[in-house]
Write a protein that holds these residues in place. Structure first.
Motif, PDB file in Angstrom:
ATOM      1  N   VAL A 176       0.850  -1.192   0.000  1.00 13.28           N
ATOM      2  CA  VAL A 176       0.000   0.000   0.000  1.00 13.28           C
ATOM      3  C   VAL A 176       0.888   1.245   0.000  1.00 13.28           C
ATOM      4  N   VAL A 177       0.626   2.162  -0.915  1.00 10.00           N
ATOM      5  CA  VAL A 177       1.310   3.459  -0.893  1.00 10.00           C
ATOM      6  C   VAL A 177       0.290   4.452  -0.360  1.00 10.00           C
ATOM      7  N   ASN A 178       0.570   5.018   0.811  1.00 14.35           N
ATOM      8  CA  ASN A 178      -0.418   5.883   1.460  1.00 14.35           C
ATOM      9  C   ASN A 178      -0.477   7.243   0.795  1.00 14.35           C
ATOM     10  N   TYR A 179      -1.689   7.727   0.521  1.00 10.14           N
ATOM     11  CA  TYR A 179      -1.828   9.159   0.272  1.00 10.14           C
ATOM     12  C   TYR A 179      -1.795   9.813   1.655  1.00 10.14           C
ATOM     13  N   THR A 180      -0.902  10.764   1.841  1.00  9.37           N
ATOM     14  CA  THR A 180      -0.631  11.288   3.182  1.00  9.37           C
ATOM     15  C   THR A 180      -1.654  12.321   3.641  1.00  9.37           C
ATOM     16  N   GLY A 181      -2.619  12.639   2.783  1.00  9.81           N
ATOM     17  CA  GLY A 181      -3.553  13.705   3.146  1.00  9.81           C
ATOM     18  C   GLY A 181      -2.942  15.084   2.897  1.00  9.81           C
ATOM     19  N   GLN A 182      -1.813  15.129   2.176  1.00  9.82           N
ATOM     20  CA  GLN A 182      -1.128  16.386   1.897  1.00  9.82           C
ATOM     21  C   GLN A 182      -0.955  16.520   0.392  1.00  9.82           C
ATOM     22  N   MET A 183      -1.185  17.716  -0.105  1.00  6.37           N
ATOM     23  CA  MET A 183      -0.830  17.961  -1.493  1.00  6.37           C
ATOM     24  C   MET A 183       0.217  19.066  -1.590  1.00  6.37           C
ATOM     25  N   ALA A 184       0.960  19.026  -2.674  1.00 11.86           N
ATOM     26  CA  ALA A 184       2.027  20.007  -2.861  1.00 11.86           C
ATOM     27  C   ALA A 184       1.808  20.763  -4.168  1.00 11.86           C
ATOM     28  N   PHE A 185       2.139  22.040  -4.154  1.00 18.04           N
ATOM     29  CA  PHE A 185       2.170  22.867  -5.365  1.00 18.04           C
ATOM     30  C   PHE A 185       3.602  23.377  -5.500  1.00 18.04           C
ATOM     31  N   GLU A 281       5.002   2.837   4.853  1.00 18.91           N
ATOM     32  CA  GLU A 281       5.507   2.482   6.172  1.00 18.91           C
ATOM     33  C   GLU A 281       6.994   2.139   6.017  1.00 18.91           C
ATOM     34  N   PRO A 282       7.803   2.402   7.077  1.00 13.41           N
ATOM     35  CA  PRO A 282       9.219   2.035   6.994  1.00 13.41           C
ATOM     36  C   PRO A 282       9.372   0.544   6.675  1.00 13.41           C
ATOM     37  N   SER A 283      10.340   0.245   5.821  1.00 15.05           N
ATOM     38  CA  SER A 283      10.511  -1.129   5.350  1.00 15.05           C
ATOM     39  C   SER A 283      11.479  -1.883   6.265  1.00 15.05           C
ATOM     40  N   PRO A 284      11.128  -3.099   6.686  1.00 15.80           N
ATOM     41  CA  PRO A 284      12.065  -3.883   7.513  1.00 15.80           C
ATOM     42  C   PRO A 284      13.250  -4.399   6.713  1.00 15.80           C
ATOM     43  N   GLN A 285      13.191  -4.298   5.401  1.00 15.68           N
ATOM     44  CA  GLN A 285      14.195  -4.931   4.547  1.00 15.68           C
ATOM     45  C   GLN A 285      14.342  -4.136   3.253  1.00 15.68           C
ATOM     46  N   ASP A 296      14.327   7.075  -2.484  1.00 14.18           N
ATOM     47  CA  ASP A 296      12.874   6.988  -2.286  1.00 14.18           C
ATOM     48  C   ASP A 296      12.335   5.576  -2.516  1.00 14.18           C
ATOM     49  N   ALA A 297      12.998   4.775  -3.311  1.00 16.86           N
ATOM     50  CA  ALA A 297      12.541   3.394  -3.504  1.00 16.86           C
ATOM     51  C   ALA A 297      12.578   2.641  -2.171  1.00 16.86           C
ATOM     52  N   ALA A 298      13.599   2.921  -1.371  1.00 21.00           N
ATOM     53  CA  ALA A 298      13.761   2.217  -0.089  1.00 21.00           C
ATOM     54  C   ALA A 298      12.975   2.880   1.032  1.00 21.00           C
ATOM     55  N   HIS A 299      12.965   4.226   1.037  1.00 23.45           N
ATOM     56  CA  HIS A 299      12.364   4.933   2.177  1.00 23.45           C
ATOM     57  C   HIS A 299      11.702   6.239   1.725  1.00 23.45           C
ATOM     58  N   PRO A 300      10.599   6.133   0.986  1.00 25.33           N
ATOM     59  CA  PRO A 300       9.920   7.370   0.533  1.00 25.33           C
ATOM     60  C   PRO A 300       9.351   8.121   1.726  1.00 25.33           C
ATOM     61  N   MET A 301       9.441   9.435   1.666  1.00 23.33           N
ATOM     62  CA  MET A 301       8.945  10.233   2.793  1.00 23.33           C
ATOM     63  C   MET A 301       8.355  11.550   2.305  1.00 23.33           C
ATOM     64  N   THR A 302       7.572  12.177   3.154  1.00 20.84           N
ATOM     65  CA  THR A 302       7.030  13.492   2.818  1.00 20.84           C
ATOM     66  C   THR A 302       8.178  14.512   2.854  1.00 20.84           C
ATOM     67  N   PRO A 303       7.988  15.687   2.232  1.00 23.11           N
ATOM     68  CA  PRO A 303       9.130  16.611   2.123  1.00 23.11           C
ATOM     69  C   PRO A 303       9.325  17.531   3.335  1.00 23.11           C
ATOM     70  N   PHE A 304       8.633  17.285   4.439  1.00 22.95           N
ATOM     71  CA  PHE A 304       8.633  18.267   5.531  1.00 22.95           C
ATOM     72  C   PHE A 304       9.971  18.415   6.249  1.00 22.95           C
ATOM     73  N   LEU A 305      10.827  17.398   6.165  1.00 24.24           N
ATOM     74  CA  LEU A 305      12.168  17.530   6.757  1.00 24.24           C
ATOM     75  C   LEU A 305      13.165  18.044   5.724  1.00 24.24           C
ATOM     76  N   ALA A 350       9.955  10.744  11.286  1.00 21.99           N
ATOM     77  CA  ALA A 350      10.172  12.120  11.751  1.00 21.99           C
ATOM     78  C   ALA A 350       9.534  13.114  10.787  1.00 21.99           C
ATOM     79  N   SER A 351       9.540  12.774   9.513  1.00 26.81           N
ATOM     80  CA  SER A 351       8.986  13.665   8.511  1.00 26.81           C
ATOM     81  C   SER A 351       7.467  13.803   8.684  1.00 26.81           C
ATOM     82  N   ARG A 352       6.828  12.724   9.067  1.00 30.41           N
ATOM     83  CA  ARG A 352       5.380  12.805   9.339  1.00 30.41           C
ATOM     84  C   ARG A 352       5.108  13.707  10.544  1.00 30.41           C
ATOM     85  N   GLN A 353       5.907  13.532  11.593  1.00 32.12           N
ATOM     86  CA  GLN A 353       5.727  14.365  12.796  1.00 32.12           C
ATOM     87  C   GLN A 353       5.935  15.830  12.472  1.00 32.12           C
ATOM     88  N   GLN A 354       6.949  16.057  11.637  1.00 29.70           N
ATOM     89  CA  GLN A 354       7.287  17.433  11.282  1.00 29.70           C
ATOM     90  C   GLN A 354       6.099  18.129  10.608  1.00 29.70           C
TER      91      GLN A 354
END
Ligand code: FAD
Length: 394
Positions: A176-185, A281-285, A296-305, A350-354
């Motif tokens: 599952v690739v989550n839509y984070t509820g955030q959009m960017a322009f 979600e963070p990947s165990p492997q 991003d293939a291994a650890h995609p994250m939002t851009p907040f950090l 951390a990026s989600r918290q940010q």
């Protein structure tokens, strides 16, 4: 080890830095990129000292810094009053504290510096119009199949194909690739069109209820990078470059300070794009057999950090060091993954918290939230961080 045939899928910032790092340590690589030409989107990217250490080590830091121009004072401003909430000196102060500089960089400049360096080392190492589709692997090799009907066999394969990674789906199934509820322009505004009020603080994050607006100059203050990050629960569209209208953003940010609204109005119609932010979600492997992932293939994250590209660059240098230190590809992958996983997966969370902290400003007060710097992100040097020993059973 030096004869290991290495394929890299994806010629973005992560894939090109991985190629340069492996070349630096004496390995030959082939990079397969789906696009017709090697290029990056027109937008900015902040490269912090942790990633600059790697770019300096690989010999491209000087050019990247030169193209970017001087760094700026960073301020966080209240969305309604425009008042400055916090400031950070990102210039010589950062250099003294972290041992490398901090830059706001045009993506095309960073990408271009990396591409020039790898092609100088090996003019034939990039294969364009190779859209990876699937792979098979056995005890002897891994074979990648591309949409153009070609196949390529190698000893190892590194998936640097971004947040929607096809490699990842091949290794671990369609997650599952989550839509984070955030959009960017995003938009680039020629400096001549930027309102003078904005230039009092050229590098600023305006933080407000469920929205943030970030701007910083690129290329020696000739162009302003503008990014708006807003909560939007209903986002449906797919894609990274969907055209947006100025009115649409102006409406979303209608209660922001006049300086911010003036900047939005200065964006030229047709140059504003939007997309929905996704993470996983963070990947165990990161690794399976002869294949691993990076960036991003291994650890995609939002851009907040502001750390996704920086982490891809860190990954790349550590991967090269791991190959140089190991006596087998399996050992190299284990060293790489053991050294990188906790940091990169931690940054995803951390990026989600940010996001929550930055967009949690209320009308009564302000909570500009933690910053990548205060979360220890800049204290890391991928050129010197101790490599974690490989577990022999991994
Ligand atoms: C609004 C925004 C602002 C950001 N700001 C910052 C910042 O200031 N600092 C920072 O460090 N990070 C930032 N990031 C994050 C950063 O952009 C990403 O983390 C970074 O681009 C990841 O690089 P990558 O090489 O792993 O993936 P990508 O950049 O996605 O590159 C993937 C490459 O693989 C290719 N590819 C994909 N699929 C295939 C396939 N099947 N076959 C062949 N090739 C394929 C693509 O064409 C592309 O060239 C930001 C992100 C966003 C959305």
């Amino acid at each position: 080890m030096k004869d290991t045939r290495i394929s890299i899928i994806g010629g973005g910032i992560g894939g090109l830095t991985a190629a340069l790092s492996l070349q630096h340590f004496g390995f030959r690589v082939s990079i397969f990129e789906q696009a017709r030409e090697l290029r990056e989107i027109g937008a900015g990217v902040v490269i912090s000292p942790n990633a600059m250490h790697a770019l300096n080590f690989l010999g491209v830091g000087g050019r990247v810094a030169q193209d970017a121009g001087p760094t700026e004072l960073y301020v966080v401003r209240h969305f309604q009053t425009g008042a400055v909430i916090t400031t950070r000196w990102t210039g010589p102060d950062y250099f003294d504290r972290f041992g490398a500089s901090y830059h706001q960089v045009h993506r095309a400049d960073l990408h271009g510096a990396l591409a020039a360096a790898i092609l100088r080392n090996d003019p034939d190492c990039v294969l364009l119009e190779h859209r990876f589709e699937t792979l098979t692997q056995d005890a002897k090799r891994v074979v990648a199949t591309f949409a153009n009907g070609k196949t390529h066999a190698s000893d190892v394969l590194i998936g640097c194909d971004g947040g929607a990674s096809r490699i990842r789906a091949c290794l671990f199934g369609d997650e599952v690739v989550n839509y984070t509820g955030q959009m960017a322009f995003r938009a680039l505004v020629p400096m001549a069109s930027v309102p003078p009020s904005i230039m009092k603080y050229p590098y600023a994050m305006h933080v407000g209820v469920n929205r943030a607006l970030l701007h910083y100059p690129l290329r020696h203050r000739t162009v302003m990078n503008v990014v708006c990050l807003a909560r939007e629960p209903q986002w449906q569209d797919e894609g990274w470059t969907i055209p947006a209208t100025i009115d649409e953003v102006a409406r979303l940010y209608a209660d922001f300070h006049p300086d911010a609204l003036e900047l939005i109005r200065a964006i030229e119609p047709g140059t504003l794009f939007k997309w929905g932010l996704r993470d996983r979600e963070p990947s165990p492997q990161y690794t399976k057999g002869r294949v691993t992932m990076l960036g991003d293939a291994a650890h995609p994250m939002t851009p907040f950090l502001g750390q996704g590209a920086c982490l891809a660059i860190e990954d790349a240098l550590v991967l090269g060091r791991a190959f140089a230190a190991a006596s087998s590809f399996a050992e190299a992958f284990a060293i790489y993954e053991n050294t990188r996983k906790a940091r990169a997966n931690g940054a995803q969370l951390a990026s989600r918290q940010q996001a929550d902290e930055l967009q949690g400003v209320t009308e009564r007060g302000a909570n500009p939230g933690a910053h990548a710097e205060s979360r220890g992100m800049y204290d890391y040097n991928p050129a010197t961080v101790p490599l974690a020993l490989a577990r022999r059973d991994s």
